[in-house]
Design an enzyme around this catalytic site. Structure first.
Site, short mmCIF file in Angstrom:
data_model
loop_
_atom_site.label_atom_id
_atom_site.label_comp_id
_atom_site.label_asym_id
_atom_site.label_seq_id
_atom_site.Cartn_x
_atom_site.Cartn_y
_atom_site.Cartn_z
N SER A 148 0.87 -1.18 0.00
CA SER A 148 0.00 0.00 0.00
C SER A 148 0.90 1.22 0.00
O SER A 148 2.06 1.15 0.45
CB SER A 148 -0.86 0.01 1.27
OG SER A 148 -1.49 1.27 1.45
N TYR A 161 -1.50 -0.01 10.66
CA TYR A 161 -1.76 -0.50 9.30
C TYR A 161 -0.55 -0.20 8.42
O TYR A 161 -0.06 -1.05 7.67
CB TYR A 161 -3.04 0.15 8.73
CG TYR A 161 -3.29 -0.26 7.29
CD1 TYR A 161 -3.64 -1.56 6.96
CD2 TYR A 161 -3.14 0.66 6.24
CE1 TYR A 161 -3.84 -1.96 5.63
CE2 TYR A 161 -3.35 0.28 4.92
CZ TYR A 161 -3.69 -1.02 4.63
OH TYR A 161 -3.88 -1.41 3.32
#
Ligand code: NDP
Ligand code: 8X3
Length: 259
Positions: A148, A161
């Site tokens: 990501s 995250y």
């Protein structure tokens, strides 16, 4: 299109195929006549996806319920004698299963949410990769990891995250070095905002999730499936190491243009 596309003998294993990017990747590889082994926790979704993949031309689409964060499930999956013939043809592993939980700052965030993210995005990816590697090496295959932009740039409420996706990036880089000389390729795909079930899962609130994409055009799961399939379809001597893809309306994390 060369290399790993269009050949009926080749299999791709996709984790987290029941939704979003994993589902779109399955549909895309189906059109390229791959055999597909689709996994996720929601088996009913996988079964209906398998039918669509077969209609699109996939050669064979077995599905299995698999929670990547459960080490014994991963071990049982890879030692299932019914699946061994497929593993021996496995050229592609798409480590897609992953999630974010919560947007609270570290002082108030939930330790349970952190554990779920670490167990799924990092430990789960490692468990699947470790078991798949002997087959991928034998077949000179390709591993695509879903990182990501968060793995490169952290943000408030996203520290853990982001840490999991930074780990995916680091693992991708180290693995590429570990398999050097085997012909195996390893790619990190790092998207920005993609409208999938990701924000529903993160926030647990459908209306709030919809608001995240209000007034801007996010990436679609199909856009990322395109990137994955393009990386896979490069000639065997070309390794796309990392692909960072933002929507045009997102100049960086937290910099979103809303018209
Ligand atoms: P979705 O929520 O739509 O899909 C996530 C998939 O992961 C589902 O199929 C889900 O299946 C599966 N999954 C979650 N936990 C587990 C688990 N423990 N075991 C097996 N499968 C699991 O989100 P996306 O498609 O957007 O996410 C796919 C990947 O892309 C993730 O790794 C995410 O971090 C990454 N990503 C997403 C971005 C975005 O903005 N959407 C941006 C950058 C990266 P099930 O619940 O049935 O198990
Ligand atoms: C998902 C992208 O910016 O929501 O990986 O963390 S972001």
């Amino acid at each position: 299109m060369e290399a790993h596309t269009g050949e009926s003998s080749k299999f791709a294993l996709i984790t987290g195929a029941s939704s979003g990017i994993g589902e779109a990747t399955a549909l895309r590889l189906a059109t390229e006549k791959f055999g597909l082994l689709l996994t996720a926790r929601r088996q009913d979704r996988l079964e209906s996806l398998a039918k669509r993949c077969l209609e699109l031309g996939a050669k064979s689409v077995p599905v299995r319920k698999l929670d990547v964060s459960d080490r014994s499930q991963v071990d049982d999956f890879f030692s299932d004698p019914k699946l061994l013939p497929l593993f021996s043809k496995m050229h592609v592993l798409v480590n897609n299963a992953g999630l974010a939980k919560g947007v609270d700052k570290m002082s108030s965030a939930s330790m349970d949410d952190w554990q779920v993210m670490l167990d799924t995005n990092v430990v789960g990816l490692l468990a699947v990769t470790r078991q798949a590697l002997p087959h991928i090496i034998k077949n000179r295959g390709h591993i695509v990891n879903l990182g990501s932009v968060a793995g490169r740039w952290s943000y408030p409420g996203g520290a853990v995250y982001s840490a999991t996706k930074a780990a995916v990036r680091a693992v991708t880089e180290g693995l590429r070095m570990d398999v050097q000389g085997t012909g195996v390729r390893v790619t990190n795909i790092a998207p920005g905002m993609v409208e999938t079930e990701f924000s529903d899962v993160r926030l647990g609130d459908e209306a709030a999730a919809k608001k995240i994409y209000e007034g801007m055009t996010p990436l679609s799961a199909a856009d990322i499936a395109d990137c994955i399939c393009w990386s896979l379809s490069r000639p065997a001597h070309v390794n796309i190491q990392e692909m960072i893809v933002f929507p045009t309306d997102q100049a960086g994390i937290g910099y979103v243009h809303r018209g």
